[in-house]
Scaffold this active site. Structure first.
Site, PDB file in Angstrom:
ATOM      1  CE1 TYR A 166      -4.047   2.018   0.737  1.00  0.00           C
ATOM      2  CE2 TYR A 166      -2.672   3.104   2.381  1.00  0.00           C
ATOM      3  CZ  TYR A 166      -3.833   3.064   1.628  1.00  0.00           C
ATOM      4  OH  TYR A 166      -4.775   4.055   1.762  1.00  0.00           O
ATOM      5  CE  LYS A 192      -3.582   4.820  -1.482  1.00  0.00           C
ATOM      6  NZ  LYS A 192      -4.647   5.377  -2.326  1.00  0.00           N
TER       7      LYS A 192
HETATM    8  P1  NAI Z   1     -13.513   2.473   0.715  1.00  0.00           P
HETATM    9  O1  NAI Z   1     -13.035   1.070   0.670  1.00  0.00           O
HETATM   10  O2  NAI Z   1     -14.597   2.849   1.677  1.00  0.00           O
HETATM   11  O3  NAI Z   1     -13.951   2.965  -0.748  1.00  0.00           O
HETATM   12  C1  NAI Z   1     -13.189   2.693  -1.891  1.00  0.00           C
HETATM   13  C2  NAI Z   1     -14.110   2.544  -3.070  1.00  0.00           C
HETATM   14  O4  NAI Z   1     -13.302   2.220  -4.213  1.00  0.00           O
HETATM   15  C3  NAI Z   1     -15.122   1.396  -2.903  1.00  0.00           C
HETATM   16  O5  NAI Z   1     -16.411   1.828  -3.268  1.00  0.00           O
HETATM   17  C4  NAI Z   1     -14.587   0.314  -3.821  1.00  0.00           C
HETATM   18  O6  NAI Z   1     -15.606  -0.521  -4.376  1.00  0.00           O
HETATM   19  C5  NAI Z   1     -13.939   1.171  -4.916  1.00  0.00           C
HETATM   20  N1  NAI Z   1     -12.964   0.400  -5.693  1.00  0.00           N
HETATM   21  C6  NAI Z   1     -12.089  -0.540  -5.247  1.00  0.00           C
HETATM   22  N2  NAI Z   1     -11.394  -1.042  -6.272  1.00  0.00           N
HETATM   23  C7  NAI Z   1     -11.823  -0.408  -7.395  1.00  0.00           C
HETATM   24  C8  NAI Z   1     -11.488  -0.497  -8.778  1.00  0.00           C
HETATM   25  N3  NAI Z   1     -10.559  -1.359  -9.206  1.00  0.00           N
HETATM   26  N4  NAI Z   1     -12.135   0.304  -9.652  1.00  0.00           N
HETATM   27  C9  NAI Z   1     -13.090   1.182  -9.243  1.00  0.00           C
HETATM   28  N5  NAI Z   1     -13.439   1.297  -7.942  1.00  0.00           N
HETATM   29  C10 NAI Z   1     -12.817   0.514  -7.039  1.00  0.00           C
HETATM   30  O7  NAI Z   1     -12.193   3.340   0.967  1.00  0.00           O
HETATM   31  P2  NAI Z   1     -11.993   4.859   1.432  1.00  0.00           P
HETATM   32  O8  NAI Z   1     -11.539   4.839   2.845  1.00  0.00           O
HETATM   33  O9  NAI Z   1     -13.139   5.694   1.043  1.00  0.00           O
HETATM   34  O10 NAI Z   1     -10.702   5.238   0.556  1.00  0.00           O
HETATM   35  C11 NAI Z   1     -10.739   6.031  -0.612  1.00  0.00           C
HETATM   36  C12 NAI Z   1      -9.311   6.359  -1.007  1.00  0.00           C
HETATM   37  O11 NAI Z   1      -8.671   7.072   0.052  1.00  0.00           O
HETATM   38  C13 NAI Z   1      -8.439   5.124  -1.268  1.00  0.00           C
HETATM   39  O12 NAI Z   1      -7.573   5.368  -2.344  1.00  0.00           O
HETATM   40  C14 NAI Z   1      -7.665   4.983   0.016  1.00  0.00           C
HETATM   41  O13 NAI Z   1      -6.448   4.304  -0.174  1.00  0.00           O
HETATM   42  C15 NAI Z   1      -7.460   6.445   0.395  1.00  0.00           C
HETATM   43  N6  NAI Z   1      -7.152   6.640   1.807  1.00  0.00           N
HETATM   44  C16 NAI Z   1      -8.039   6.263   2.781  1.00  0.00           C
HETATM   45  C17 NAI Z   1      -7.709   6.462   4.112  1.00  0.00           C
HETATM   46  C18 NAI Z   1      -8.632   6.084   5.221  1.00  0.00           C
HETATM   47  O14 NAI Z   1      -8.212   6.200   6.382  1.00  0.00           O
HETATM   48  N7  NAI Z   1      -9.850   5.634   4.980  1.00  0.00           N
HETATM   49  C19 NAI Z   1      -6.438   7.073   4.500  1.00  0.00           C
HETATM   50  C20 NAI Z   1      -5.603   7.436   3.389  1.00  0.00           C
HETATM   51  C21 NAI Z   1      -5.961   7.222   2.097  1.00  0.00           C
END
Ligand code: NAI
Length: 248
Positions: free
Chosen positions: A156, A160
């Site tokens: 990861y 990133k």
């Molecule tokens: P989440 O898991 O709640 O949402 C991610 C969404 O992306 C989901 O709806 C999933 O179905 C979709 N997804 C996954 N693979 C996909 C693909 N191949 N094509 C299209 N859609 C896809 O995650 P969250 O927490 O909302 O994270 C969003 C972004 O923020 C991610 O890139 C994550 O790495 C980043 N992030 C999140 C943090 C956190 O603490 N939640 C911290 C730092 C970064």
């Protein structure tokens, strides 16, 4: 305020979590919103409905951001439906956490494909469109783990950190075309991704945050509005940490 009036945004992985919060904030600021996620499920339909209730054009697309062909097709379809793309938010992301000793090749490949290759796929797909429109803003969802590293998240973290290198390079390549490219590095944000963590790990994380609380998806979305809008017209190639001071 209508900071994004007349603009069309494309946001990946936005049926829930941070992506959805960004979609809703963009719509509140007057943007039309195209968004993708893996499947057309209940989450996608609800998000689409909530966006339309805000009085903007909105459509969800089932599209795998890790696929080059899907990404090209997605950009083509959005152009057919909306006629322009002014903002791209590369938000789709996954975790497959494990110590390197136990990490499989599949864990590595899946995370790099969804988190990093997707950014190449979508940026490439919208590049010509933005050049033709003589401007655009690209926002890449990195992480403080990409800035600082984290034991148990080498795949990861590498993905990133890779996004940050890509962001800075694209800012340099496309700046002369009035296309800006920045990254957001969220810290610990409460979403389904972090809800998977055990309670003791969660408590330990929160102790390391000067603001002593996890972030909300809206905390991240507010910074995305800034980067997508003209408020940040002289900001490109930057990484903005949204982490309650965890990373300073
Ligand atoms: P989440 O898991 O709640 O949402 C991610 C969404 O992306 C989901 O709806 C999933 O179905 C979709 N997804 C996954 N693979 C996909 C693909 N191949 N094509 C299209 N859609 C896809 O995650 P969250 O927490 O909302 O994270 C969003 C972004 O923020 C991610 O890139 C994550 O790495 C980043 N992030 C999140 C943090 C956190 O603490 N939640 C911290 C730092 C970064």
């Amino acid at each position: 305020m209508e900071l994004l009036k007349g603009k069309t945004a494309l946001i990946t992985g936005a049926s829930r979590g941070i992506g959805k919060a960004i979609a809703l904030k963009f719509a509140q600021e007057g943007a039309n919103v195209a968004f993708s996620d893996l499947n057309r499920d209940e989450n996608m339909e609800n998000t689409e409905k909530e966006l339309r209730e805000l009085g903007v054009e909105a459509k969800g697309y089932a599209s795998n951001a890790a696929s080059f062909d899907d990404s090209q097709k997605l950009a083509d379809e959005v152009m057919k439906d909306f006629g322009r793309i002014d903002i791209l938010v590369n938000n789709a992301g996954i975790t497959r956490d494990n110590l390197l000793l136990r990490m499989t090749e599949q864990d590595w490949d899946a995370v790099l494909a969804v988190n990093l290759k997707s950014v190449f796929n979508l940026t490439k797909a919208v590049q010509r469109i933005m050049i033709k429109q003589r401007g655009g803003s690209i926002v890449n969802m990195s992480s403080v783990v990409g800035v600082n590293g984290n034991a148990g998240q080498s795949n990861y973290s590498a993905s990133k950190a890779g996004m940050i290198g890509f962001t800075k390079s694209i800012a340099q390549e496309l700046g002369s075309r009035n296309i800006r490219c920045n990254a957001i590095a969220p810290g610990f944000i409460e979403t389904e991704m972090t809800r998977k963590l055990p309670e003791d790990v969660r408590k330990e994380w929160i102790k390391t945050i000067p603001l002593r609380r996890p972030g909300t998806p809206e905390d991240v979305a507010n910074v995305a509005v800034f980067l997508a809008s003209e408020l940040s017209s002289y900001v490109t190639g930057q990484v903005i940490n949204v982490c309650g001071g965890m990373s300073t």
